[in-house]
Design a protein around this motif. Structure first.
Motif, mmCIF file in Angstrom:
data_model
loop_
_atom_site.group_PDB
_atom_site.id
_atom_site.type_symbol
_atom_site.label_atom_id
_atom_site.label_comp_id
_atom_site.label_asym_id
_atom_site.label_seq_id
_atom_site.Cartn_x
_atom_site.Cartn_y
_atom_site.Cartn_z
ATOM 1 N N VAL A 100 45.289 41.370 48.742
ATOM 2 C CA VAL A 100 45.681 41.338 47.341
ATOM 3 C C VAL A 100 47.141 40.887 47.240
ATOM 4 C CG1 VAL A 100 45.909 42.670 45.220
ATOM 5 C CG2 VAL A 100 44.039 43.170 46.807
ATOM 6 N N LEU A 101 47.367 39.819 46.461
ATOM 7 C CA LEU A 101 48.701 39.255 46.301
ATOM 8 C C LEU A 101 49.424 39.805 45.082
ATOM 9 C CD1 LEU A 101 47.884 35.518 47.087
ATOM 10 C CD2 LEU A 101 48.783 37.262 48.648
ATOM 11 N N GLU A 102 48.718 39.842 43.932
ATOM 12 C CA GLU A 102 49.376 40.291 42.707
ATOM 13 C C GLU A 102 48.359 40.559 41.602
ATOM 14 O OE1 GLU A 102 51.995 37.189 41.433
ATOM 15 O OE2 GLU A 102 50.356 35.807 40.987
ATOM 16 N N HIS A 159 38.218 44.588 32.241
ATOM 17 C CA HIS A 159 38.371 44.684 33.693
ATOM 18 C C HIS A 159 39.712 44.136 34.173
ATOM 19 C CE1 HIS A 159 34.181 45.852 34.064
ATOM 20 N NE2 HIS A 159 33.901 44.882 33.203
ATOM 21 N N THR A 160 40.280 44.808 35.161
ATOM 22 C CA THR A 160 41.525 44.380 35.772
ATOM 23 C C THR A 160 41.224 43.373 36.872
ATOM 24 O OG1 THR A 160 42.428 46.579 35.364
ATOM 25 C CG2 THR A 160 43.599 45.209 36.948
ATOM 26 N N CYS A 161 42.008 42.293 36.907
ATOM 27 C CA CYS A 161 41.822 41.240 37.910
ATOM 28 C C CYS A 161 43.032 41.160 38.831
ATOM 29 C CB CYS A 161 41.643 39.896 37.220
ATOM 30 S SG CYS A 161 40.204 39.803 36.154
ATOM 31 N N TRP A 162 42.769 40.756 40.073
ATOM 32 C CA TRP A 162 43.810 40.616 41.092
ATOM 33 C C TRP A 162 43.683 39.255 41.764
ATOM 34 C CZ3 TRP A 162 47.411 44.362 41.345
ATOM 35 C CH2 TRP A 162 47.103 45.567 40.704
ATOM 36 N N ARG A 163 44.833 38.631 42.025
ATOM 37 C CA ARG A 163 44.848 37.371 42.779
ATOM 38 C C ARG A 163 44.879 37.744 44.250
ATOM 39 N NH1 ARG A 163 48.719 33.416 44.567
ATOM 40 N NH2 ARG A 163 50.391 34.678 43.716
#
Length: 69
Positions: free
Chosen positions: A23-25, A33-37
Protein backbone atom coordinates in the motif's frame (compact mmCIF):
# COMPACT_ATOMS: atom_id res chain seq x y z
CA UNK A 1 -6.14 11.10 7.68
CA UNK A 2 -9.72 11.84 6.75
CA UNK A 3 -12.58 11.15 9.17
CA UNK A 4 -15.66 9.10 8.41
CA UNK A 5 -19.17 10.47 8.91
CA UNK A 6 -19.50 8.63 12.22
CA UNK A 7 -16.39 10.38 13.50
CA UNK A 8 -14.12 7.32 13.42
CA UNK A 9 -10.64 7.64 11.94
CA UNK A 10 -9.85 5.62 8.85
CA UNK A 11 -7.30 2.87 9.45
CA UNK A 12 -4.10 3.92 7.70
CA UNK A 13 -2.92 0.98 5.60
CA UNK A 14 0.07 2.87 4.14
CA UNK A 15 3.18 0.69 4.17
CA UNK A 16 1.28 -2.54 4.82
CA UNK A 17 1.66 -5.55 2.50
CA UNK A 18 -1.24 -7.74 1.38
CA UNK A 19 -0.02 -10.68 -0.66
CA UNK A 20 2.01 -9.14 -3.49
CA UNK A 21 0.54 -5.63 -3.01
CA UNK A 22 2.25 -2.90 -1.00
CA UNK A 23 0.00 0.00 0.00
CA UNK A 24 1.47 3.33 -1.15
CA UNK A 25 -1.16 5.90 -0.18
CA UNK A 26 -4.81 6.75 0.39
CA UNK A 27 -6.58 7.11 -2.98
CA UNK A 28 -9.94 8.55 -1.95
CA UNK A 29 -13.42 7.08 -1.88
CA UNK A 30 -15.50 5.08 -4.33
CA UNK A 31 -19.02 5.50 -3.05
CA UNK A 32 -18.85 4.47 0.61
CA UNK A 33 -15.64 2.48 0.15
CA UNK A 34 -12.11 3.59 0.94
CA UNK A 35 -9.54 3.08 -1.83
CA UNK A 36 -5.76 2.68 -1.63
CA UNK A 37 -3.08 3.03 -4.31
CA UNK A 38 -0.94 -0.12 -4.23
CA UNK A 39 2.13 -1.39 -6.06
CA UNK A 40 2.35 -5.04 -7.04
CA UNK A 41 5.64 -6.95 -6.90
CA UNK A 42 5.61 -6.89 -10.73
CA UNK A 43 5.82 -3.05 -10.57
CA UNK A 44 2.29 -2.18 -11.71
CA UNK A 45 0.25 0.25 -9.61
CA UNK A 46 -3.44 -0.30 -8.99
CA UNK A 47 -6.28 1.14 -6.90
CA UNK A 48 -7.85 -1.37 -4.48
CA UNK A 49 -10.74 -1.15 -2.01
CA UNK A 50 -9.69 -1.50 1.63
CA UNK A 51 -12.31 -4.21 2.14
CA UNK A 52 -10.73 -6.26 -0.66
CA UNK A 53 -7.27 -5.90 0.87
CA UNK A 54 -8.39 -6.71 4.42
CA UNK A 55 -10.47 -9.74 3.39
CA UNK A 56 -7.72 -11.18 1.19
CA UNK A 57 -9.91 -11.03 -1.92
CA UNK A 58 -7.27 -8.95 -3.75
CA UNK A 59 -3.61 -9.88 -3.27
CA UNK A 60 -2.08 -8.81 -6.61
CA UNK A 61 -2.76 -6.65 -9.67
CA UNK A 62 -3.79 -9.76 -11.59
CA UNK A 63 -0.38 -10.26 -13.17
CA UNK A 64 0.60 -13.76 -14.35
CA UNK A 65 3.39 -13.84 -11.72
CA UNK A 66 0.74 -13.80 -8.98
CA UNK A 67 -0.28 -17.32 -9.89
CA UNK A 68 3.26 -18.76 -10.00
CA UNK A 69 4.25 -19.90 -6.54
Amino acid sequence: MEKRKRGRQLKDLTGMVFGKLSVLEYAGKKGRHTCWRCRCECGKETIVLSTSLMSGDTTSCGCPNAFNK
